[in-house]
Write a protein that holds these residues in place. Structure first.
Motif, mmCIF file in Angstrom:
data_model
loop_
_atom_site.group_PDB
_atom_site.id
_atom_site.type_symbol
_atom_site.label_atom_id
_atom_site.label_comp_id
_atom_site.label_asym_id
_atom_site.label_seq_id
_atom_site.Cartn_x
_atom_site.Cartn_y
_atom_site.Cartn_z
ATOM 1 N N ARG A 234 12.957 7.571 -9.972
ATOM 2 C CA ARG A 234 13.102 7.765 -12.101
ATOM 3 C C ARG A 234 11.298 7.902 -11.438
ATOM 4 N NH1 ARG A 234 13.468 2.806 -12.931
ATOM 5 N NH2 ARG A 234 11.538 2.694 -13.483
ATOM 6 N N ILE A 235 11.418 7.721 -11.100
ATOM 7 C CA ILE A 235 9.283 8.151 -10.991
ATOM 8 C C ILE A 235 8.803 9.329 -9.708
ATOM 9 C CG2 ILE A 235 7.357 7.204 -9.315
ATOM 10 C CD1 ILE A 235 7.844 4.248 -9.216
ATOM 11 N N VAL A 236 9.566 9.793 -9.170
ATOM 12 C CA VAL A 236 9.444 10.737 -8.519
ATOM 13 C C VAL A 236 9.987 11.695 -9.468
ATOM 14 C CG1 VAL A 236 10.647 12.735 -6.690
ATOM 15 C CG2 VAL A 236 10.535 10.079 -6.370
ATOM 16 N N ALA A 237 10.932 11.551 -10.331
ATOM 17 C CA ALA A 237 11.011 12.575 -11.787
ATOM 18 C C ALA A 237 10.151 12.427 -12.335
ATOM 19 C CB ALA A 237 12.840 11.434 -12.136
ATOM 20 N N GLU A 238 9.931 11.359 -13.047
ATOM 21 C CA GLU A 238 8.093 11.625 -13.728
ATOM 22 C C GLU A 238 6.643 12.103 -13.549
ATOM 23 O OE1 GLU A 238 8.002 7.191 -14.173
ATOM 24 O OE2 GLU A 238 9.548 7.260 -16.228
ATOM 25 N N GLN A 239 6.713 12.275 -12.275
ATOM 26 C CA GLN A 239 5.425 12.705 -11.277
ATOM 27 C C GLN A 239 5.813 14.169 -10.621
ATOM 28 O OE1 GLN A 239 3.960 9.827 -8.844
ATOM 29 N NE2 GLN A 239 1.900 10.436 -9.250
ATOM 30 N N ARG A 240 6.603 13.864 -10.189
ATOM 31 C CA ARG A 240 7.542 15.049 -9.408
ATOM 32 C C ARG A 240 6.674 16.456 -10.439
ATOM 33 N NH1 ARG A 240 9.222 16.012 -4.987
ATOM 34 N NH2 ARG A 240 11.067 14.632 -4.868
ATOM 35 N N GLY A 241 5.566 17.276 -9.454
ATOM 36 C CA GLY A 241 5.298 18.634 -10.839
ATOM 37 C C GLY A 241 3.981 18.420 -11.839
ATOM 38 N N SER A 242 3.897 16.792 -11.452
ATOM 39 C CA SER A 242 2.132 16.572 -12.010
ATOM 40 C C SER A 242 0.980 16.905 -11.456
ATOM 41 C CB SER A 242 2.551 15.260 -12.739
ATOM 42 O OG SER A 242 2.653 14.669 -11.792
ATOM 43 N N LEU B 162 0.866 -0.722 -0.057
ATOM 44 C CA LEU B 162 0.211 -0.273 -0.100
ATOM 45 C C LEU B 162 0.769 1.594 -0.081
ATOM 46 C CD1 LEU B 162 -2.966 -0.913 2.729
ATOM 47 C CD2 LEU B 162 -2.807 -0.973 -0.242
ATOM 48 N N MET B 163 1.907 1.270 0.888
ATOM 49 C CA MET B 163 2.869 2.034 0.840
ATOM 50 C C MET B 163 3.686 2.629 -0.777
ATOM 51 S SD MET B 163 5.803 2.955 2.929
ATOM 52 C CE MET B 163 6.863 1.622 2.741
ATOM 53 N N LEU B 164 3.627 1.675 -1.093
ATOM 54 C CA LEU B 164 4.276 1.684 -2.614
ATOM 55 C C LEU B 164 3.287 2.123 -3.707
ATOM 56 C CD1 LEU B 164 6.714 -1.803 -3.083
ATOM 57 C CD2 LEU B 164 6.931 0.431 -3.500
ATOM 58 N N LEU B 165 2.300 2.036 -3.613
ATOM 59 C CA LEU B 165 0.905 1.935 -5.156
ATOM 60 C C LEU B 165 0.422 3.071 -4.600
ATOM 61 C CD1 LEU B 165 0.624 -1.909 -5.595
ATOM 62 C CD2 LEU B 165 2.423 -0.403 -6.630
ATOM 63 N N ASN B 166 0.382 3.778 -2.783
ATOM 64 C CA ASN B 166 -0.479 5.182 -2.946
ATOM 65 C C ASN B 166 0.838 5.613 -2.850
ATOM 66 O OD1 ASN B 166 -3.215 3.313 -2.473
ATOM 67 N ND2 ASN B 166 -1.942 2.442 -1.189
ATOM 68 N N ARG B 167 0.114 6.611 -4.252
ATOM 69 C CA ARG B 167 0.956 7.931 -4.169
ATOM 70 C C ARG B 167 1.192 9.405 -4.467
ATOM 71 N NH1 ARG B 167 4.555 4.738 -7.435
ATOM 72 N NH2 ARG B 167 3.868 5.550 -10.021
ATOM 73 N N SER B 168 0.806 10.157 -4.255
ATOM 74 C CA SER B 168 0.611 12.023 -5.352
ATOM 75 C C SER B 168 2.126 12.797 -5.152
ATOM 76 C CB SER B 168 -0.276 12.835 -4.145
ATOM 77 O OG SER B 168 -0.005 12.546 -3.126
ATOM 78 N N PRO B 169 1.524 12.953 -5.920
ATOM 79 C CA PRO B 169 3.149 14.811 -6.157
ATOM 80 C C PRO B 169 3.835 15.258 -4.397
ATOM 81 C CG PRO B 169 1.288 14.845 -8.346
ATOM 82 C CD PRO B 169 0.845 13.424 -6.374
ATOM 83 N N GLU B 170 2.043 15.574 -3.710
ATOM 84 C CA GLU B 170 2.684 16.317 -2.690
ATOM 85 C C GLU B 170 3.778 15.276 -2.152
ATOM 86 O OE1 GLU B 170 -0.431 16.045 -3.967
ATOM 87 O OE2 GLU B 170 -1.071 17.684 -4.521
ATOM 88 N N GLY B 171 3.517 13.826 -2.013
ATOM 89 C CA GLY B 171 4.078 13.221 -0.526
ATOM 90 C C GLY B 171 5.200 12.550 -1.685
ATOM 91 N N LEU B 172 5.870 12.819 -2.192
ATOM 92 C CA LEU B 172 6.925 12.517 -3.158
ATOM 93 C C LEU B 172 8.393 11.864 -2.088
ATOM 94 C CD1 LEU B 172 6.471 13.386 -7.006
ATOM 95 C CD2 LEU B 172 5.757 10.879 -6.426
ATOM 96 N N ASP B 173 8.636 12.778 -1.698
ATOM 97 C CA ASP B 173 9.801 12.917 -0.881
ATOM 98 C C ASP B 173 9.773 12.104 0.494
ATOM 99 O OD1 ASP B 173 11.583 14.085 -2.554
ATOM 100 O OD2 ASP B 173 10.549 16.413 -2.049
#
Length: 135
Positions: free
Chosen positions: A56-64, A21-32
């Motif tokens: 790589r995932i953080v770079a793709e998702q940050r700012g989106s 659940l930690m791995l698969l639930n994410r939003s741009p606001e909490g990436l770090d």
């Protein structure tokens, strides 16, 4: 429980549930926070590869506005083989709009050293539906 004899199935199931659940639930606001939390449960020997994948995932998702949510429908564990499989519905959102909702299956691999269970790997695996669509 965890002992020198190994990990019991109930414990592995609980840890698998929480980590999946930690791995698969994410939003741009909490990436770090998301990335650091996953790396905290990673096996030091596998941390470099996991971190590269997460960066790589953080770079793709940050700012989106892309977020994802996962609901578990099935979870199986193999304490002797130190693997787990989790299946469920993975929803992808842009803002509040659902843009994808798919059944997915993932395998988590673990290491057990001393009395520490740690994440060694995580990958999506093919399901019967994937094979039917491909064939």
């Amino acid at each position: 429980t965890v002992s020198s004899a190994g990990v019991e199935a109930d414990y592995l199931e609980l840890v698998t549930r929480d980590v999946a659940l930690m791995l698969l639930n994410r939003s741009p606001e909490g990436l770090d926070y998301w990335m650091e939390t996953i790396l905290d449960v990673a096996d030091p020997a596998h941390r470099g590869k996991l971190k590269a994948d997460l960066v790589r995932i953080v770079a793709e998702q940050r700012g989106s506005d892309v977020s994802q949510a996962f609901v578990i429908t099935q979870l199986t564990v193999d304490p002797k083989g130190l693997t787990s499989e989790v299946s469920g519905k993975l929803k992808t959102f842009v803002g509040s709009q659902v843009i994808a909702s798919d059944e997915r299956k993932f395998r988590l691999t673990w290491t057990y050293r001393g009395l520490r269970l740690a994440l060694a790997g995580f990958a999506q695996i093919s399901t019967d539906n994937d094979q039917k669509e491909a064939g």
